[in-house]
Design a protein around this motif. Sequence first.
Motif, PDB file in Angstrom:
ATOM      1  N   ARG A  17      -2.691  -9.010  63.575  1.00  0.00           N
ATOM      2  CA  ARG A  17      -2.906  -8.936  62.129  1.00  0.00           C
ATOM      3  C   ARG A  17      -4.387  -8.682  61.830  1.00  0.00           C
ATOM      4  O   ARG A  17      -5.232  -9.565  62.092  1.00  0.00           O
TER       5      ARG A  17
ATOM      6  N   ASN B 265      -6.112 -24.453  58.598  1.00  0.00           N
ATOM      7  CA  ASN B 265      -6.340 -23.137  58.009  1.00  0.00           C
ATOM      8  C   ASN B 265      -5.124 -22.866  57.122  1.00  0.00           C
ATOM      9  O   ASN B 265      -4.048 -22.537  57.629  1.00  0.00           O
TER      10      ASN B 265
ATOM     11  N   GLY C 206      -4.357 -20.437  55.269  1.00  0.00           N
ATOM     12  CA  GLY C 206      -4.025 -19.041  54.987  1.00  0.00           C
ATOM     13  C   GLY C 206      -4.199 -18.781  53.496  1.00  0.00           C
ATOM     14  O   GLY C 206      -5.077 -19.364  52.840  1.00  0.00           O
ATOM     15  N   ALA C 207      -3.331 -17.941  52.938  1.00  0.00           N
ATOM     16  CA  ALA C 207      -3.480 -17.600  51.518  1.00  0.00           C
ATOM     17  C   ALA C 207      -3.174 -18.777  50.588  1.00  0.00           C
ATOM     18  O   ALA C 207      -3.580 -18.765  49.418  1.00  0.00           O
TER      19      ALA C 207
ATOM     20  N   HIS D 259      -5.799 -20.404  48.299  1.00  0.00           N
ATOM     21  CA  HIS D 259      -6.246 -19.914  46.994  1.00  0.00           C
ATOM     22  C   HIS D 259      -5.344 -20.340  45.839  1.00  0.00           C
ATOM     23  O   HIS D 259      -5.745 -20.232  44.683  1.00  0.00           O
TER      24      HIS D 259
ATOM     25  N   HIS E 233     -11.489 -21.239  58.019  1.00  0.00           N
ATOM     26  CA  HIS E 233     -11.070 -19.846  57.851  1.00  0.00           C
ATOM     27  C   HIS E 233     -11.721 -19.000  58.923  1.00  0.00           C
ATOM     28  O   HIS E 233     -12.911 -19.139  59.180  1.00  0.00           O
ATOM     29  N   LEU E 234     -10.923 -18.112  59.504  1.00  0.00           N
ATOM     30  CA  LEU E 234     -11.453 -17.205  60.519  1.00  0.00           C
ATOM     31  C   LEU E 234     -12.447 -16.238  59.889  1.00  0.00           C
ATOM     32  O   LEU E 234     -13.530 -16.001  60.418  1.00  0.00           O
ATOM     33  N   SER E 235     -12.052 -15.669  58.745  1.00  0.00           N
ATOM     34  CA  SER E 235     -12.920 -14.709  58.061  1.00  0.00           C
ATOM     35  C   SER E 235     -13.797 -15.446  57.050  1.00  0.00           C
ATOM     36  O   SER E 235     -13.526 -16.614  56.722  1.00  0.00           O
TER      37      SER E 235
ATOM     38  N   ARG F 121     -10.338 -14.468  46.822  1.00  0.00           N
ATOM     39  CA  ARG F 121     -10.362 -15.287  48.037  1.00  0.00           C
ATOM     40  C   ARG F 121     -11.504 -16.306  48.013  1.00  0.00           C
ATOM     41  O   ARG F 121     -11.532 -17.246  48.790  1.00  0.00           O
TER      42      ARG F 121
HETATM   43  C1  DQA Z   1      -7.713 -16.907  56.053  1.00  0.00           C
HETATM   44  C2  DQA Z   1      -8.264 -16.270  54.761  1.00  0.00           C
HETATM   45  C3  DQA Z   1      -7.189 -16.172  53.705  1.00  0.00           C
HETATM   46  O1  DQA Z   1      -7.713 -15.569  52.515  1.00  0.00           O
HETATM   47  C4  DQA Z   1      -6.040 -15.321  54.203  1.00  0.00           C
HETATM   48  O2  DQA Z   1      -5.019 -15.271  53.238  1.00  0.00           O
HETATM   49  C5  DQA Z   1      -5.524 -15.796  55.519  1.00  0.00           C
HETATM   50  C6  DQA Z   1      -6.485 -16.163  56.548  1.00  0.00           C
HETATM   51  C7  DQA Z   1      -8.749 -16.862  57.191  1.00  0.00           C
HETATM   52  O3  DQA Z   1      -8.520 -17.543  58.192  1.00  0.00           O
HETATM   53  O4  DQA Z   1      -9.745 -16.143  57.110  1.00  0.00           O
HETATM   54  O5  DQA Z   1      -4.310 -15.818  55.762  1.00  0.00           O
HETATM   55  O6  DQA Z   1      -7.394 -18.250  55.800  1.00  0.00           O
END
Ligand code: DQA
Length: 148
Positions: free
Chosen positions: A17, A73, A75-76, A79, A99-101, A110
């Motif tokens: 992904r 984490n 994920g979305a 938010h 968060h990874l990013s 985000r």
């Molecule tokens: C995330 C950042 C979120 O915005 C995104 O929806 C993810 C991954 C991250 O690890 O950077 O699913 O949580």
Amino acid sequence: MRILIIHGPNLNLLGKREPQLYGDKTLAEIDSVLNRQAGTLGIEITAFQSNSEGALIDFIQAESPEADGIVINPGALTHYGLSLRDALAEVKIPVIEVHLSNIYAREQWRAQSVIAPIAKGQISGLGWRGYIAALRTLVGELRAESWQ
Ligand code: DQA
């Protein structure tokens, strides 16, 4: 000491992904690195991933009474996941959001986390190493370790 590692929606797809954003390690590889780190730290971890907010909440309600901390984490759900936020606000143990990013360097939507206000802290943008940093920090805090 037992720490819960919780991965939210779509993180089961890590590795394939958007690797330019999330890196090329799979979720199993991240969990395996965390397991090795847990061995070094002399603690136990329990990892769980779900694409469903309800399943994440059920896991938190069932497991947090027997745990000392949470690395998540979301994920979305970060938010907009208010039910997840409420479940985490209810636990009596520290929570670190990972968060990874770097969620502050992407789309504007985000940059808001509904989890951050109830978390002890947040690590964003450090890739898989962010999980290691979160785990080590949590264990250090719980053991009240100092750097001297
Ligand atoms: C995330 C950042 C979120 O915005 C995104 O929806 C993810 C991954 C991250 O690890 O950077 O699913 O949580």
